[in-house]
Motif scaffolding. Structure first.
Motif, PDB file in Angstrom:
ATOM      1  N   TYR A 192       0.844  -1.194   0.000  1.00  0.00           N
ATOM      2  CA  TYR A 192       0.000   0.000   0.000  1.00  0.00           C
ATOM      3  C   TYR A 192       0.878   1.243   0.000  1.00  0.00           C
ATOM      4  O   TYR A 192       1.877   1.303   0.719  1.00  0.00           O
ATOM      5  CB  TYR A 192      -0.883   0.050   1.254  1.00  0.00           C
ATOM      6  CG  TYR A 192      -2.043  -0.913   1.261  1.00  0.00           C
ATOM      7  CD1 TYR A 192      -3.337  -0.481   1.004  1.00  0.00           C
ATOM      8  CD2 TYR A 192      -1.853  -2.271   1.548  1.00  0.00           C
ATOM      9  CE1 TYR A 192      -4.405  -1.357   1.023  1.00  0.00           C
ATOM     10  CE2 TYR A 192      -2.910  -3.159   1.563  1.00  0.00           C
ATOM     11  CZ  TYR A 192      -4.190  -2.689   1.308  1.00  0.00           C
ATOM     12  OH  TYR A 192      -5.234  -3.562   1.323  1.00  0.00           O
ATOM     13  N   SER A 193       0.495   2.235  -0.789  1.00  0.00           N
ATOM     14  CA  SER A 193       1.097   3.555  -0.643  1.00  0.00           C
ATOM     15  C   SER A 193       0.542   4.194   0.624  1.00  0.00           C
ATOM     16  O   SER A 193      -0.421   3.693   1.224  1.00  0.00           O
ATOM     17  CB  SER A 193       0.749   4.438  -1.844  1.00  0.00           C
ATOM     18  OG  SER A 193      -0.657   4.714  -1.861  1.00  0.00           O
ATOM     19  N   THR A 208      -1.129   6.927   0.819  1.00  0.00           N
ATOM     20  CA  THR A 208      -2.501   7.363   0.513  1.00  0.00           C
ATOM     21  C   THR A 208      -3.479   6.200   0.585  1.00  0.00           C
ATOM     22  O   THR A 208      -4.557   6.320   1.169  1.00  0.00           O
ATOM     23  CB  THR A 208      -2.562   8.004  -0.888  1.00  0.00           C
ATOM     24  OG1 THR A 208      -1.640   9.082  -0.944  1.00  0.00           O
ATOM     25  CG2 THR A 208      -3.954   8.526  -1.189  1.00  0.00           C
ATOM     26  N   SER A 254      -8.541   2.348  -7.255  1.00  0.00           N
ATOM     27  CA  SER A 254      -7.460   3.139  -7.853  1.00  0.00           C
ATOM     28  C   SER A 254      -7.911   4.581  -8.073  1.00  0.00           C
ATOM     29  O   SER A 254      -7.112   5.516  -7.955  1.00  0.00           O
ATOM     30  CB  SER A 254      -7.003   2.510  -9.173  1.00  0.00           C
ATOM     31  OG  SER A 254      -8.093   2.399 -10.085  1.00  0.00           O
ATOM     32  N   ILE A 273      -7.721   6.500  -4.758  1.00  0.00           N
ATOM     33  CA  ILE A 273      -6.322   6.806  -4.440  1.00  0.00           C
ATOM     34  C   ILE A 273      -5.831   7.969  -5.294  1.00  0.00           C
ATOM     35  O   ILE A 273      -5.173   8.893  -4.793  1.00  0.00           O
ATOM     36  CB  ILE A 273      -5.448   5.557  -4.655  1.00  0.00           C
ATOM     37  CG1 ILE A 273      -5.849   4.454  -3.680  1.00  0.00           C
ATOM     38  CG2 ILE A 273      -3.962   5.905  -4.483  1.00  0.00           C
ATOM     39  CD1 ILE A 273      -5.249   3.106  -3.990  1.00  0.00           C
ATOM     40  N   GLU A 274      -6.164   7.956  -6.580  1.00  0.00           N
ATOM     41  CA  GLU A 274      -5.757   9.041  -7.474  1.00  0.00           C
ATOM     42  C   GLU A 274      -6.330  10.375  -7.009  1.00  0.00           C
ATOM     43  O   GLU A 274      -5.608  11.383  -6.920  1.00  0.00           O
ATOM     44  CB  GLU A 274      -6.218   8.752  -8.897  1.00  0.00           C
ATOM     45  CG  GLU A 274      -5.869   9.872  -9.879  1.00  0.00           C
ATOM     46  CD  GLU A 274      -6.525   9.698 -11.247  1.00  0.00           C
ATOM     47  OE1 GLU A 274      -5.927  10.134 -12.238  1.00  0.00           O
ATOM     48  OE2 GLU A 274      -7.641   9.140 -11.318  1.00  0.00           O
ATOM     49  N   MET A 318      -7.425  11.206  -4.030  1.00  0.00           N
ATOM     50  CA  MET A 318      -6.874  11.625  -2.741  1.00  0.00           C
ATOM     51  C   MET A 318      -5.481  12.213  -2.918  1.00  0.00           C
ATOM     52  O   MET A 318      -5.133  13.219  -2.290  1.00  0.00           O
ATOM     53  CB  MET A 318      -6.833  10.436  -1.785  1.00  0.00           C
ATOM     54  CG  MET A 318      -6.273  10.787  -0.405  1.00  0.00           C
ATOM     55  SD  MET A 318      -7.198  12.115   0.428  1.00  0.00           S
ATOM     56  CE  MET A 318      -8.710  11.246   0.808  1.00  0.00           C
ATOM     57  N   ASP A 319      -4.672  11.625  -3.776  1.00  0.00           N
ATOM     58  CA  ASP A 319      -3.352  12.200  -4.048  1.00  0.00           C
ATOM     59  C   ASP A 319      -3.478  13.604  -4.633  1.00  0.00           C
ATOM     60  O   ASP A 319      -2.718  14.510  -4.265  1.00  0.00           O
ATOM     61  CB  ASP A 319      -2.570  11.306  -5.026  1.00  0.00           C
ATOM     62  CG  ASP A 319      -1.813  10.193  -4.325  1.00  0.00           C
ATOM     63  OD1 ASP A 319      -1.391  10.399  -3.170  1.00  0.00           O
ATOM     64  OD2 ASP A 319      -1.649   9.116  -4.921  1.00  0.00           O
ATOM     65  N   VAL A 320      -4.429  13.795  -5.542  1.00  0.00           N
ATOM     66  CA  VAL A 320      -4.651  15.116  -6.138  1.00  0.00           C
ATOM     67  C   VAL A 320      -5.032  16.132  -5.056  1.00  0.00           C
ATOM     68  O   VAL A 320      -4.506  17.256  -5.022  1.00  0.00           O
ATOM     69  CB  VAL A 320      -5.742  15.040  -7.230  1.00  0.00           C
ATOM     70  CG1 VAL A 320      -6.187  16.439  -7.650  1.00  0.00           C
ATOM     71  CG2 VAL A 320      -5.232  14.263  -8.436  1.00  0.00           C
ATOM     72  N   LEU A 352      -4.424  16.008  -1.759  1.00  0.00           N
ATOM     73  CA  LEU A 352      -3.323  16.237  -0.833  1.00  0.00           C
ATOM     74  C   LEU A 352      -2.246  17.129  -1.441  1.00  0.00           C
ATOM     75  O   LEU A 352      -1.721  18.034  -0.773  1.00  0.00           O
ATOM     76  CB  LEU A 352      -2.721  14.906  -0.397  1.00  0.00           C
ATOM     77  CG  LEU A 352      -3.625  14.007   0.456  1.00  0.00           C
ATOM     78  CD1 LEU A 352      -2.970  12.650   0.677  1.00  0.00           C
ATOM     79  CD2 LEU A 352      -3.948  14.656   1.793  1.00  0.00           C
ATOM     80  N   VAL A 353      -1.921  16.889  -2.704  1.00  0.00           N
ATOM     81  CA  VAL A 353      -0.901  17.695  -3.374  1.00  0.00           C
ATOM     82  C   VAL A 353      -1.383  19.138  -3.546  1.00  0.00           C
ATOM     83  O   VAL A 353      -0.620  20.101  -3.366  1.00  0.00           O
ATOM     84  CB  VAL A 353      -0.537  17.080  -4.742  1.00  0.00           C
ATOM     85  CG1 VAL A 353       0.305  18.047  -5.568  1.00  0.00           C
ATOM     86  CG2 VAL A 353       0.220  15.769  -4.543  1.00  0.00           C
ATOM     87  N   ALA A 396      -2.697  17.119   4.760  1.00  0.00           N
ATOM     88  CA  ALA A 396      -1.887  17.727   3.702  1.00  0.00           C
ATOM     89  C   ALA A 396      -1.045  18.879   4.243  1.00  0.00           C
ATOM     90  O   ALA A 396       0.150  18.997   3.931  1.00  0.00           O
ATOM     91  CB  ALA A 396      -2.792  18.223   2.574  1.00  0.00           C
TER      92      ALA A 396
END
Length: 252
Positions: free
Chosen positions: A36-37, A39, A53, A56-57, A59-61, A63-64, A218
């Motif tokens: 797991y990453s 995220t 997936s 996860i994508e 959530m990464d967007v 957080l960044v 974040a």
């Protein structure tokens, strides 16, 4: 007769014994680490089910996007705290996180509350018009619209919305609110990043109660970066001296 286990308080997140650590019923060593990453593990831990997936994508967007926005008050608080107590990195991070509220950074949670009411309404457009009227009667700004720096448009918004279904209810609610607000004001007032972040978090499946926590997550990462720079390239003293110079003492 029962042993009372059914009524005993419990947690379904994590448990451990001498040899095993379990995270949501997965063996941390054998099934989580390396699989797991960060995220993905956060979503698993917070929501209690295997994240997709797409989740996860998104959530990464999120957080960044919200990790960094310059020397905002929470960053200033962190840097000044570190300037005064360089032995306490965690204290400096905590000082900054205490400033994640309704005025700076924490607005996405307020936007989530507003959008939730529209998403649940029978007519999104009618609910948006009513909500705008209520806010205007109270002389309160609708959260998530306008920006003190990005006055024409928030450059992050369309990029964020490109990751979600334009016909989805969260996007429709945000667009309806933008239209109702612009009509009431007689001029365009576009949504800012906080509304767009709330839209993405709805698509992830996060409840409104979790949205401020994601922003805190974040910003925590962003504050650590600022403090690492503060240790090598300090600006805390300049911030302090600048505050002294900007504020004049005048006895009552």
């Amino acid at each position: 007769m029962t042993d009372g286990s059914e009524t005993q308080p419990k947690t379904s997140i994590c448990g451990f014994d001498e040899d095993t650590i379990l995270l949501r019923d997965r063996n941390l060593v054998d099934e989580v680490i390396g699989h797991y990453s960060f995220t993905a593990a956060f979503l698993l831990q917070a929501l209690g089910k295997e994240p997709s997936s797409k989740q996860i994508e998104l959530m990464d967007v999120v957080l960044v996007t919200i990790m960094e926005h310059g020397l905002v008050p929470s960053v200033v608080a962190s840097r000044l705290t570190y300037h005064g107590a360089p032995e306490s990195l965690q204290g400096a991070v905590a000082a900054g996180l205490l400033g994640v509220g309704d005025r700076y950074a924490g607005t996405a949670a307020l936007c989530g509350e507003v959008l939730q009411a529209l998403i649940d309404a029978e007519s999104c457009e009618a609910a948006a018009a009513q909500l705008v009227a209520e806010y205007r009667s109270l002389k309160r700004p609708v959260p998530g619209f306008g920006h003190p720096i990005h006055t024409g448009r928030d450059p992050r918004v369309e990029k964020l919305l490109s990751y979600v279904d334009a016909e989805g209810k969260p996007v429709q609610a945000a667009r309806a609110l933008e239209a109702a607000l612009s009509e009431a004001l007689g001029r365009p007032l576009v949504m800012n990043v906080s509304t767009a972040l709330a839209v993405l978090m709805f698509d992830i499946g996060l409840p409104v109660t979790a949205m401020r926590g994601v922003v805190v997550l974040a910003r925590c990462a962003g504050l650590v970066g600022h403090l690492l720079e503060e240790a090598e390239q300090p600006v805390g003293d300049a911030l302090w001296r600048g505050a002294e110079a900007a504020v004049t003492y005048r006895p009552d």
